[in-house]
Design a protein around this motif. Structure first.
Motif, PDB file in Angstrom:
ATOM      1  N   GLU A  86       0.828  -1.192   0.000  1.00 55.90           N
ATOM      2  CA  GLU A  86       0.000   0.000   0.000  1.00 55.90           C
ATOM      3  C   GLU A  86       0.869   1.252   0.000  1.00 55.90           C
ATOM      4  O   GLU A  86       1.742   1.424   0.844  1.00 55.90           O
ATOM      5  CB  GLU A  86      -0.906   0.001   1.228  1.00 55.90           C
ATOM      6  N   VAL A  87       0.590   2.125  -0.957  1.00 58.05           N
ATOM      7  CA  VAL A  87       1.229   3.433  -1.018  1.00 58.05           C
ATOM      8  C   VAL A  87       0.216   4.449  -0.498  1.00 58.05           C
ATOM      9  O   VAL A  87      -0.942   4.460  -0.930  1.00 58.05           O
ATOM     10  CB  VAL A  87       1.654   3.798  -2.452  1.00 58.05           C
ATOM     11  N   GLN A  88       0.645   5.297   0.421  1.00 60.56           N
ATOM     12  CA  GLN A  88      -0.262   6.256   1.046  1.00 60.56           C
ATOM     13  C   GLN A  88       0.091   7.685   0.618  1.00 60.56           C
ATOM     14  O   GLN A  88       1.264   8.062   0.620  1.00 60.56           O
ATOM     15  CB  GLN A  88      -0.183   6.152   2.566  1.00 60.56           C
ATOM     16  N   LEU A  89      -0.925   8.450   0.275  1.00 58.66           N
ATOM     17  CA  LEU A  89      -0.768   9.871   0.008  1.00 58.66           C
ATOM     18  C   LEU A  89      -1.204  10.610   1.275  1.00 58.66           C
ATOM     19  O   LEU A  89      -2.343  10.438   1.742  1.00 58.66           O
ATOM     20  CB  LEU A  89      -1.624  10.291  -1.187  1.00 58.66           C
ATOM     21  N   ILE A  90      -0.305  11.413   1.827  1.00 65.45           N
ATOM     22  CA  ILE A  90      -0.524  12.019   3.140  1.00 65.45           C
ATOM     23  C   ILE A  90      -0.499  13.533   3.019  1.00 65.45           C
ATOM     24  O   ILE A  90       0.421  14.119   2.438  1.00 65.45           O
ATOM     25  CB  ILE A  90       0.545  11.533   4.132  1.00 65.45           C
ATOM     26  N   GLU A  91      -1.522  14.149   3.597  1.00 64.47           N
ATOM     27  CA  GLU A  91      -1.621  15.605   3.626  1.00 64.47           C
ATOM     28  C   GLU A  91      -1.955  16.041   5.050  1.00 64.47           C
ATOM     29  O   GLU A  91      -2.913  15.534   5.649  1.00 64.47           O
ATOM     30  CB  GLU A  91      -2.696  16.104   2.664  1.00 64.47           C
TER      31      GLU A  91
END
Length: 522
Positions: free
Chosen positions: A58-63
């Motif tokens: 799993e690749v996570q995009l974090i903001e």
């Protein structure tokens, strides 16, 4: 919270447009540095390293500290996100495989690679925070080995947990091809601090690479013994997890090596683990690196039929037999190519519920039942390993005693109101897992009720006894001393097995002994 953070420089790909657009595409690949083995020394060859994709993670995009989107990498390690422009984000990759299908017919599994010396922190690969500008972006993440020629591991070994995880992914690819397998969660513990010394596992004193109770521990001791790139070792230990979680293993573990005369439960478990690693990789040369710069190692030719001390007590015989059943190559005795599916079917089917202990006898009996057209071929493979081909789950017709008269018959029969004489042996080793260290007694239970097994030593020895039903321990007596071991328990109609081992009078060392076994219905 997370032990590692890495950033690979982004390359902006400018797409000309006549007007502003509200979103940008962020795409890239996740790779790790794979270090191969030498075909000569069997050690690692860092100068031949290459990039390999990190698959199925799993690749996570974090903001602003929040996960706003996720993507599971494909076979090439690729990922893609669509994100509003003029925002600031970062990308994180977790050393974790998860496939919860919520479908009773689908494969389910969860595997995490953690640092057992850092409160089981999950390994991650992470970029710095970057701005999503007004163009599509390419962001690649790469986990390097950390190896520097002449310096050793001069920086963090980022690729290690991802190589470990990728070998488990290889297993799932093979299992997906043959049907549904649902597995409990698995934790793989790896750290550069994991050394070949037994003690406190929270500081890395794991002793050796091993599986136990839903967890795998892998060595990481630089210039001594590392296993993070030893794919056969990783997959071998996963094989023990597979046996324990969805199949069955009665192995008692302990030290073992090629040519040893082993307890048949250990011989089957270790032989299976070696064969499994060859089946998953389709590489029958098992390689394990160690020593200075991880530059030396050893190998095992899994497919080799000419094993030392062949027999039902040999892990070499078991691994050769299983791999010959699986593979395509014909090597003089092997004219079978059954693949993985029938092997998994027996392990998770009939063998899981066998009355006997798990061994080459139980496995081959059930494999013959399920594949009758190959019986002659199976018999040839068995005879080539000095194992009687006329098998049943009890090995009743076995003739190869490993030069130990005490080893046969494998199971002694005992009915209520009978007394039999039994002898153990330490002639082939006294580690507790060698041939005839343990003796097995079939307890014929005519009706459900309370029974007592009495084990009386004929000389000053300590006797420990255990009663099993279909691999489950029902009762035991491990009391120290030279008095008779008395075990009273409820037994179900059918067959249970007594497993008996002798120790010296102090109970501190395995010892050869003889004893009387008496079985009574209460």
């Amino acid at each position: 919270m997370f032990p590692w953070r890495f950033f690979c420089a982004c390359v902006a790909l400018i797409i000309l447009s006549g007007c502003d657009v509200p979103n940008a595409e962020i795409k890239g690949t996740v790779t790790y540095e794979k270090v191969p083995h030498s075909s000569i020394s069997h050690g690692l060859e860092y100068d031949k390293s290459f990039d390999a994709p990190v698959r199925g993670v799993e690749v996570q995009l974090i903001e602003d500290g929040n996960i706003i989107d996720t993507y599971v990498t494909g076979s090439n390690g690729e990922f893609k996100f669509i994100k509003k422009m003029d925002t600031f984000v970062k990308i994180r990759v977790r050393a974790e495989l998860s496939n919860d299908t919520n479908d009773d017919d689908g494969n389910e599994w969860q595997v995490r690679v953690v640092d057992n010396t850092n409160q089981k922190a999950l390994y991650v690969l992470e970029t710095d925070t970057f701005e999503v500008k007004r163009e599509d972006m390419n962001v690649d993440l790469h986990a390097a080995s950390g190896w520097r020629r002449g310096e050793g591991y001069g920086s963090t070994r980022a690729s290690a947990p991802f190589h470990i995880l990728d070998k488990v992914y290889d297993i799932f690819v093979k299992l997906d091809a043959i049907g549904s397998v649902q597995l409990p969660a698995l934790t793989i513990n790896w750290s550069p601090n994991n050394i070949p010394q037994f003690g406190d596992i929270t500081v890395g004193e794991i002793g050796t690479s091993y599986y136990q109770n839903g967890q795998i521990f892998l060595l990481g001791a630089e210039d001594v013994d590392t296993d993070e790139y030893d794919q056969h070792v990783i997959i071998h230990e996963w094989g023990h997890f597979f046996e324990d979680s969805v199949a069955r293993s009665d192995s008692i573990g302990g030290p073992h090596a090629g040519g040893d005369y082993l307890d048949m439960r250990v011989a089957f478990g270790e032989g299976f683990g070696n064969a499994w690693s060859a089946m998953i990789t389709d590489q029958p040369t098992y390689q394990d690196s160690f020593d200075q710069d991880q530059a030396t190692g050893f190998s095992i030719e899994i497919e080799d039929n000419d094993v030392i001390n062949p027999g039902w007590f040999s892990e070499g015989s078991v691994q050769s037999l299983l791999y010959d059943i699986y593979d395509e190559a014909s090597d003089g005795q092997d004219f079978i190519n059954l693949g993985l599916e029938p092997i998994v079917a027996v392990l998770t089917g009939q063998q899981k519920n066998t009355d006997a202990f798990t061994s080459v006898f139980s496995f081959m009996t059930y494999l013959k039942d399920e594949n009758p057209s190959f019986v002659n071929d199976f018999n040839n493979l068995l005879e080539a390993q000095n194992i009687t081909s006329d098998v049943d789950i009890w090995g009743s017709n076995a003739t190869n005693d490993g030069s130990l008269p005490e080893a046969l018959p494998i199971y002694l029969e005992l009915n209520p109101a009978e007394v039999i004489r039994v002898c153990t042996s330490t002639s082939q080793g006294a580690d507790g897992n060698k041939l005839a260290n343990h003796r097995f007694i079939k307890l014929n239970v005519p009706s459900t009720g309370s029974y007592t097994l009495t084990l009386t030593p004929s000389r000053d020895n300590d006797i420990d006894g255990y009663i099993f039903t279909q691999g489950q321990e029902i009762a035991k007596n491990e009391a120290a001393g030279i008095e008779p071991a008395v075990i009273t328990t409820e037994l179900t109609q059918g067959i249970s097995i007594a497993d008996v081992i002798g120790y010296n009078a102090e109970g501190t060392a395995v010892a050869a002994t003889c004893f009387n076994a008496e079985f009574q219905m209460n």
